[in-house]
Structures are given as structure tokens and as C-alpha cells.
Write a protein that holds these residues in place. Structure first.
Motif, short mmCIF file in Angstrom:
data_model
loop_
_atom_site.label_atom_id
_atom_site.label_comp_id
_atom_site.label_asym_id
_atom_site.label_seq_id
_atom_site.Cartn_x
_atom_site.Cartn_y
_atom_site.Cartn_z
N LEU A 8 0.75 -1.30 0.17
CA LEU A 8 -0.04 -0.01 0.03
C LEU A 8 0.99 1.38 0.14
N ASN A 9 2.09 1.11 0.63
CA ASN A 9 2.89 2.42 0.82
C ASN A 9 3.36 2.84 -0.56
N THR A 10 3.76 1.53 -1.19
CA THR A 10 4.27 1.74 -2.54
C THR A 10 3.54 2.52 -3.67
N LYS A 11 2.24 1.90 -3.38
CA LYS A 11 1.22 2.32 -4.30
C LYS A 11 0.80 3.68 -4.02
N LEU A 12 0.77 4.00 -2.73
CA LEU A 12 0.61 5.40 -2.35
C LEU A 12 1.57 6.63 -2.92
N GLN A 13 2.76 5.96 -2.60
CA GLN A 13 3.73 6.86 -3.03
C GLN A 13 3.93 7.13 -4.71
N GLY A 14 3.56 5.96 -5.33
CA GLY A 14 3.61 5.89 -6.73
C GLY A 14 2.33 6.63 -7.27
N GLY A 15 1.23 6.94 -6.42
CA GLY A 15 0.02 7.48 -7.10
C GLY A 15 -0.76 6.60 -7.69
N THR A 16 -0.77 5.20 -7.52
CA THR A 16 -1.55 4.16 -7.95
C THR A 16 -2.47 3.66 -7.18
N GLN B 274 -0.07 7.42 10.39
CA GLN B 274 1.13 8.00 9.53
C GLN B 274 0.70 8.23 8.18
N LEU B 275 -0.05 7.45 7.58
CA LEU B 275 -0.55 7.74 6.35
C LEU B 275 -1.27 8.98 6.11
N PHE B 276 -2.01 9.33 7.30
CA PHE B 276 -2.82 10.61 7.45
C PHE B 276 -1.83 11.83 7.32
N ASN B 277 -1.06 11.56 8.35
CA ASN B 277 -0.09 12.72 8.49
C ASN B 277 0.84 13.10 7.09
N ASP B 278 1.02 11.87 6.34
CA ASP B 278 2.01 12.20 5.15
C ASP B 278 0.92 12.55 4.02
N GLY B 279 -0.40 12.96 4.22
CA GLY B 279 -1.16 13.36 3.38
C GLY B 279 -1.93 12.54 2.34
N TYR B 280 -1.68 11.15 2.58
CA TYR B 280 -2.39 9.93 1.97
C TYR B 280 -3.71 9.79 2.03
N ALA C 134 -9.66 10.19 -7.61
CA ALA C 134 -10.27 10.88 -8.82
C ALA C 134 -11.77 11.09 -8.60
N HIS C 135 -12.21 10.46 -7.60
CA HIS C 135 -13.75 10.39 -7.49
C HIS C 135 -14.01 10.65 -5.71
N PRO C 136 -13.77 11.87 -5.45
CA PRO C 136 -14.10 12.10 -3.87
C PRO C 136 -15.26 12.03 -3.41
N ALA C 137 -16.23 12.78 -4.28
CA ALA C 137 -17.50 12.50 -3.82
C ALA C 137 -18.23 11.16 -3.81
N GLU C 138 -17.97 10.17 -4.76
CA GLU C 138 -18.47 8.97 -4.74
C GLU C 138 -17.91 8.12 -3.68
N ALA C 139 -16.51 8.43 -3.24
CA ALA C 139 -15.61 7.81 -2.20
C ALA C 139 -16.60 7.95 -0.95
N ARG C 140 -16.90 9.29 -0.74
CA ARG C 140 -17.51 10.00 0.27
C ARG C 140 -18.96 9.21 0.50
N GLN C 141 -19.52 9.17 -0.61
CA GLN C 141 -20.57 8.36 -0.47
C GLN C 141 -20.80 6.83 -0.03
N PHE C 142 -19.78 6.23 -0.46
CA PHE C 142 -19.50 4.96 -0.07
C PHE C 142 -19.26 4.84 1.37
N LEU C 143 -18.46 5.74 2.11
CA LEU C 143 -18.04 5.55 3.09
C LEU C 143 -19.30 6.01 4.34
N GLU C 144 -20.19 7.17 3.83
CA GLU C 144 -21.41 7.40 4.52
C GLU C 144 -22.13 5.99 4.48
N TRP C 145 -22.31 5.23 3.50
CA TRP C 145 -23.19 3.88 3.46
C TRP C 145 -22.51 2.98 4.60
N LEU C 146 -21.23 3.11 4.88
CA LEU C 146 -20.59 2.15 5.91
C LEU C 146 -21.09 2.54 7.13
N THR C 147 -21.58 3.85 7.35
CA THR C 147 -22.09 3.97 8.72
C THR C 147 -23.51 3.86 8.90
#
Lengths: 307, 449
Positions: B103-111, B126-132, B341-354
Motif C-alpha cells: 500500500l505504501n508503495t502504491k500510495l507513493q507512486g500514485g496508483t 502515519q498515512l494521514f500525516n503524510d497526506g495520503y 479521482a472520485h472523492p464525492a463517490e468515495a464519500r458516498q460509499f463511506l457514508e453508507w458504511l456508517t
């Protein structure tokens, strides 16, 4: 006059360019960048700053880091010693047997003995774990069958035996490589020498040690240096069988697993790239020292005969 | 003439090679950007129109739960896609041991994918503090989680959550009811009864008393030490005392825990030093072992593989009548890739998780992973119900090495693996174990007293 008219050897550039480009991009630049990274602080207050040789000093002397490094180096030396004492002599013996004329079905033996080398390390690790497994492995039942059941131990799990067991698994897998190299060298020796020796009354034993072995000495050197480089880069088998934490109690920790654990981190332990590259640079220096010894000490002394 | 023509041909060749060398990288990225560019406006357009246009968006979920692949594909994703037909979910798990570094490698590589399954505490922090990972302070539905549930995925000041808590796992022991009947044993409640039961099963000889090995090291720490320990160090009280520095691993509660753990040794399978985690699982599910020191995550696998009736009992207490404590460990959360690339949809999914719908679905589809939300969820699986019922009688805590104490080197969690395996292998005494752990911790941890 002549020298000024001598054309610039453009074709040299053409032929060198691909190799120079590829080596620069994929070997030289990463190596230099790793060197740079190893001079940078990895954790704590110095993170991201230039710290000179501090990482090296920490790795070699700090009471927390140095036991891991020296332990891994000691394990690596044992790993290498087992390969040198078991893999290469047996590889030579097999090559001699395959080279002789007494044995039938030499091609079959050659293929079978070389086959494990072509298997993935992960498969080899998995198969041997199953064989040696204390619950369902066949090792204990085979030993029991010949009345030696009490000799069975969970070898892969004991601190004293885990590393030798892994070394022998690796020997089993890679024995085909020295065998093939020795065999090629032996095949290159003309039959006339063999016949002449026999006419002079030499037996098989002295023919081998007095005539053939000196002729394949250059190959002995190559096999040694290949084993050395391969062993000090070794990582995959330990990772496949014992994981990056190289248990029990770090008894199977090699320089490669130490590097992996340090650089990428493990479970809750975050990665420390500068310290990891420090380990990697030391591995590089160790291998470099070994290869230089081979080039400047061994290769200058050993006699190569034109056959 | 010939000479010069050959030269010019050669220099032309050099030029060609150089052109190719320069041209290749120049064209390749431009090819990429053009495809990216063509998809990016489509994505932003769809988010701007709040998906009214019905444009399809695919969200990728990064996870280490490769065991759950079919459940995601057959149940969870269809349930979500029914409500949100414009969003497709692609669940893409990695092997658990490789997840963090991959995951670290993918986040650093943007994939990396749009949604990131979060390990608890520092790894994700750590991931949050690094802005990922994106902050989720204003996510609708976060009020459905208690502070304890959120504590695993929140900044140290307790203000900004960055992952939606999904599930916790509870430690205990799963047993083979046939084996207990055969040996005439009932589920033990105290340490003395536990050892007596193990002894009886061993005397009977049909079953291996305890299915656990030390080859992978983590079972000794997680299923052993963290499983039975909270009863000795009094759960949260002991954990907080370690954080404050008022308790040490050399103190009596910890040495007692290690004494109790060391007493398991005679009842482990023969050659347990080389028995790996899957070996122990199979030993139990094949019906050859009586008791499996467990985490509740085993339930679905055991339900599938075991052909006998199973029961569960909670970690035995030292003396009859003692208050019991369980490890109810916040284990899985889900966060959002800050560069999605799709923050709005990602948030919709997270809201559904609650929502209660997800809590019900997840807890029942994955028995043994207990929803951390405050929704009332009915569990259909009796074994899972038994585990979760302990929340009512006992006090919950989490594994003591996870919050803050694994921030330095040597890493406390890794040291616990090594030392607990050493203890069970008979290489360390309980007192030495405490000494080694405390010495390692003292090297870097300075409590903020």
C-alpha cells in the motif's frame, strides 16, 4: 599527422550506448541514490537531514542495531559456509559421475538433478515445509519407518537448527548450477589427456586430482564467487519460509531479510529507508570486497591452461 | 568515399538511436496524459453533476482481507450498488503480510485505489500525516460510532477522524464439543480449571489439547499473551498505566500473564516450534485438537471447514469471581485516498458504511468481525453471538502494543512476537520475558508524565 587524421571511432559509441544507458539508468543511478539516502537521518529529530556516516556508526555500534547486523552477518557467513562445504563438493562429485562412462542414463540424471533449480523458491520453501512439518510431514514417518523416529525434530522451528535446515534446502535447490558448470569444464578436457594418464599407469583417483582438477580450477573460482554473491544477496527462501521477522529469535535472519525489514518495515514497525539503504550499502561493500578478492587474488594466481 | 559514406550512415544511426531514446519517454507519458486527460474531465463532470447524468464511476478498495473477497463480491458490493447504481466497487485485496508495504508503495507512486482499508492506530495515522488519507471530520454518520471505536483512527488531539471504523475482533477460545464430551470436560472459567481441562484432554489422548504453534511467532503474542493478559493487567486500566509509565512489563500482572502462557507448553502439539498458523487451523478444523486459542476472525473459516459442533469460552480469570476483561480490538477501518479521482463517490460509499444496513450485513456475513457502530445488530451465528455477548459481562480493552507504544525502535509489537514465541519454546522464563520487553521499550519510550 597520422593521429590527427585518425577518424573518431563513432561505432564504439553506437555499440556502447545501449549498455551504458541501461546500466546508468537501472544500476549506477539507483546505486548512487541509495548511497545518498544512506547519509540522511531516518528517524527522530534528524529525519531528513544530512548526517554523514551516522547511520553506519549506528548500525555497527548501537546496542539495539548492531546485534541485528552482526547477527545477520554471522548467519550469512554460516549460510555461505554450508553452501561451500556441501553444495559445491557434491556438485563436483555429481559432475564427475555424470562425466564418467560407467553410468547409464546420464541425460536423465542431469535433467532431474537440475530440475529444482528451475522451480520457484516459494514452491521449494512450501514443499520442504510440508515434508518437514511435525503434524503431517513425511519426514517423521520416513524416519520412523527405518527405526530412527526418535531422531525427528521440528528442525525449521528450533533456534539451533533452523538456519542449517534452510541452508540445506537451498543447497538442494541450487546444486544443479555448480554441477552444470563443473560438468561443462570437465567435458572440455580432451580425452587424450585421460588416455595418456592411463597409459602412464595413473588410476582414476590420481587422474582426477593430478590432471582434471587443476584444469577445472578456474571453474572452481567462478563457482565460489557465484555462490558468494548469491548467498550474500539471499533473501527469498528465508522470507518464504520464516517471513521477514526471520524467527525463531532472528536465528534465520540474513542480511537480505534485515534489509527488507528495515527498509519496508514490518507489521507495526514503520519502514526506515535511510537505515535500510545503509544495510544495502554494507551488503554491496561486502559483495564488492569478495568479488575484488576473486579478481585480484585468485584470478592472478590460478593457472589457466590452453587445451 | 566508401569510408565517409559509412561514417555518415553510422552517425545517422546514432541520431536515430538518440531520437528513439529521447522520443520514447517523451511519447509514452504524453500517451498516458492523453488517456488520463480524457478520463479526468469525465470524472470531474460526473462529480460536478452529482452523478445525475448517470455516468459510471469505479471505486477501487485496497484491503488485506483477501479471505473476504467472495463476501464483498457477492453480498456487500451488490447491496451498495443497488442503492447507488452509478458507482461500481472493485474490491482488490493484497496478502495480509504484504499489505502495508504494498500500500505504501502504491500510495507513493500514485496508483493506490480510492478507498483504503485502514490498519488501526499508528500505521494509518502515519498515512494521514503524510497526506495520503483524507480527513473525514464532516462525514455524515460518524456520530454512529463511540469514541473508543473512533480512537483507533483519529489524530492524537482527538479532533480529526480519517477512517470509518468497520469492525473489531474479540479474543477467546474456540473448542471442539465432541472433544470436551469425550474427555468429560466443561468450559473452564479460571486458569486452574483451564489447566485441569487441558490435563484431562491430554490424559484421554484422543485430541491434541491446544492447537497452536510458535513458528510464525505472532500467534504466541496475539492469541496467547494479548488473549489472556487483560484479565491480569485489568484491561484499559493496565494499558493506560503502561502509556503513563506507571506500570512496567516487569510488574507482577505481566509476569503472571507469562507464567500462565508458559503453562500451555505441555499441551501444544508435538513439534509446535515448527507448527505454522495454517497448520494449527487445520489441526483444529480436522477435529484433531480440542481447544483453539482464537481471535473471532476465525469463525467463518471454522464454520466452513469444521464438521463438528464448536463452542467458545472467554479467557479464564486468575481466581473465581474476578472481574473479567476481554480484548475487543479495533481492527478494521476504511478511509479515503486523498488523491482519489472520485472523492464525492468515495464519500458516498463511506457514508453508507456508517448505516445500520451495512452494520447488519457485515456482522452477519463475516461472523467474528463485530461492527463498531452503535446500531443494534442481531447476529445469526451462535459462535459469533457467544463472543459478542462477552461485551456485556466483561470490560473491553484493545491490544496494549498498538497505540503509541509501537512507535519506536525496537518495535514493541515485533518484540512481543519474538519474546512470546521464545517463552513458549522454553528459551526464556516469564521474568526474563518481562525484562527483555521492558528494556526494549525503555530505549525509546519516555512517558509524558
Amino acid at each position: 599527422m597520422r593521429s590527427s587524421r585518425k577518424p573518431f571511432p563513432t561505432h564504439l559509441i553506437v555499440f556502447l550506448a545501449p549498455a551504458v544507458l541501461i546500466y546508468t539508468i537501472f544500476m549506477i543511478w539507483p546505486l548512487l541514490d541509495s548511497l545518498r539516502l544512506s547519509f540522511i537521518g531516518g528517524s527522530g529529530a534528524q529525519a531528513g537531514q544530512f548526517v554523514g556516516l551516522q547511520n553506519y556508526i549506528t548500525l555497527l555500534t548501537d546496542p539495539q542495531w548492531s546485534p541485528r547486523f552482526w547477527g545477520a552477518l554471522r548467519n550469512n557467513l554460516l549460510f555461505f559456509a554450508i553452501h561451500m562445504c556441501v553444495q559445491n563438493p557434491i556438485g563436483l562429485l555429481l559432475a564427475v559421475l555424470l562425466n564418467g562412462r560407467v553410468l547409464r542414463g546420464r541425460a536423465v540424471y542431469r535433467t532431474v538433478l537440475f530440475a529444482p533449480t528451475m522451480l520457484s523458491v516459494v514452491i521449494v520453501g512450501f514443499v520442504w515445509q510440508l515434508i518437514l512439518n511435525p503434524l503431517w510431514g513425511i519426514a517423521s514417518s520416513i524416519l520412523g519407518f527405518v527405526g530412527l523416529g526418535s531422531l525427528y525434530q521440528p528442525w525449521l522451528g528450533l533456534e539451533s537448527t533452523a538456519l542449517p535446515t534452510l541452508s540445506l534446502i537451498s543447497v538442494w535447490q541450487f546444486i544443479g548450477i555448480p554441477m552444470m558448470l563443473f560438468l561443462t569444464a570437465l567435458l572440455a578436457i580432451p580425452d587424450e589427456l585421460d588416455e595418456a594418464a592411463r597409459v602412464d599407469g595413473a588410476g582414476a583417483w590420481s587422474t582426477f586430482w593430478r590432471i582434471k582438477f587443476p584444469l577445472i580450477l578456474p571453474t572452481v573460482g567462478i563457482v565460489t564467487v557465484l555462490t558468494f554473491v548469491g548467498n550474500f544477496n539471499a533473501f527469498d527462501l528465508v522470507y518464504a519460509v520464516k517471513g521477514a521477522i526471520a524467527g525463531p529469535n532472528f536465528s534465520t535472519d540474513l542480511l537480505g531479510t534485515l534489509f527488507y525489514r528495515t527498509f519496508f518495515g514490518f507489521q507495526l514497525q514503520p519502514g526506515n529507508p535511510p537505515m535500510g539503504t545503509t544495510v544495502a550499502m554494507l551488503i554491496f561493500l561486502i559483495i564488492l570486497a569478495g568479488v575484488l578478492m576473486y579478481l585480484f587474488v585468485w584470478q592472478r594466481r590460478v593457472l589457466t591452461y590452453e587445451l | 568515399m566508401l569510408h565517409s559514406s559509412r561514417r555518415s550512415a553510422l552517425s545517422a544511426l546514432v541520431m536515430l538511436l538518440l531520437l528513439a531514446a529521447c522520443g520514447a519517454p517523451a511519447t509514452a507519458p504524453s500517451g498516458n496524459t492523453s488517456t488520463d486527460a480524457s478520463s479526468a474531465p469525465a470524472a470531474s463532470a460526473s462529480t460536478a453533476a452529482t452523478t445525475a447524468s448517470g455516468g459510471q464511476v469505479t471505486l477501487t478498495v485496497e484491503s488485506w482481507r483477501n479471505d473476504d473477497l467472495t463476501i464483498w463480491q457477492n453480498t456487500i458490493i451488490p447491496a451498495f450498488e443497488k442503492n447507488y447504481p452509478n458507482i461500481k466497487i472493485n474490491f482488490q485485496p493484497t496478502a495480509p503480510t504484504e499489505y502495508n508495504s504494498a500500500l505504501n508503495t502504491k500510495l507513493q507512486g500514485g496508483t493506490a485505489g480510492d478507498l483504503i482499508t485502514c490498519r488501526p492506530f499508528d500505521v494509518s495515522l502515519q498515512l494521514f500525516n503524510d497526506g495520503y488519507l483524507a480527513p473525514l471530520s464532516d462525514l455524515k454518520g460518524m456520530e454512529n460510532f463511540s469514541d473508543v471505536a473512533k480512537s483507533a483512527w483519529i489524530t492524537d488531539d482527538g479532533k480529526t477522524p480519517f477512517c470509518v471504523p468497520m469492525a473489531s475482533v474479540i479474543h477467546g477460545f474456540i473448542y471442539n464439543q465432541d472433544a470436551f464430551a469425550k474427555a468429560g470436560v466443561t468450559p473452564p472459567t479460571t486458569q486452574a480449571e483451564f489447566i485441569a481441562a487441558l490435563e484431562k484432554i491430554k490424559q484421554d489422548g484422543t485430541y491434541t489439547p491446544l492447537a497452536m504453534g510458535t513458528a510464525d511467532q505472532w500467534e504466541a503474542a496475539t492469541m496467547g499473551f494479548q488473549n489472556i493478559g487483560p484479565n491480569y493487567w485489568k484491561g484499559e486500566e493496565g494499558r493506560q498505566a503502561l502509556l503513563k509509565g506507571s506500570a512496567k512489563f516487569t510488574d507482577a500482572p505481566y509476569v503472571e500473564t507469562w507464567k500462565a502462557l508458559a503453562s500451555w507448553q505441555p499441551y501444544l502439539p508435538s513439534g509446535y516450534e515448527a507448527v505454522k498458523y495454517p497448520d494449527a487451523q487445520q489441526l483444529f478444523t480436522l477435529g484433531k485438537a480440542a481447544i483453539y486459542p482464537a481471535g473471532s476472525w476465525e469463525i467463518s473459516l471454522f464454520n466452513k471447514d469444521a464438521k463438528f459442533k464448536m463452542g467458545a469460552f472467554k479467557p479464564p480469570v486468575a481466581n473465581a469471581g474476578d472481574q473479567c476483561y476481554i480484548s475487543d480490538h479495533t481492527d478494521i477501518g476504511l478511509g479515503m485516498n486523498a488523491k482519489s479521482a472520485h472523492p464525492a463517490e468515495a464519500r458516498q460509499f463511506l457514508e453508507w458504511l456508517t448505516t445500520a444496513e451495512f452494520a447488519e450485513l457485515y456482522s452477519n456475513e463475516l461472523p467474528g468481525f463485530f461492527s463498531l457502530s452503535t446500531h443494534q445488530v442481531k447476529l445469526n451465528d451462535p459462535l459469533a453471538q457467544e463472543f459478542v455477548s462477552w461485551r456485556g459481562e466483561c470490560q473491553s480493552t484493545i491490544r496494549n502494543s498498538y497505540q503509541i507504544l509501537s512507535r519506536g525502535e525496537p518495535n514493541l509489537e515485533n518484540e512481543l512476537w519474538r519474546v512470546n514465541a521464545q517463552l513458549l519454546n522454553g528459551q526464556l522464563s516469564p521474568e526474563q520475558a518481562g525484562q527483555e520487553i521492558q528494556t526494549g521499550l525503555d530505549k525509546w519510550y519516555k512517558p509524558a508524565s
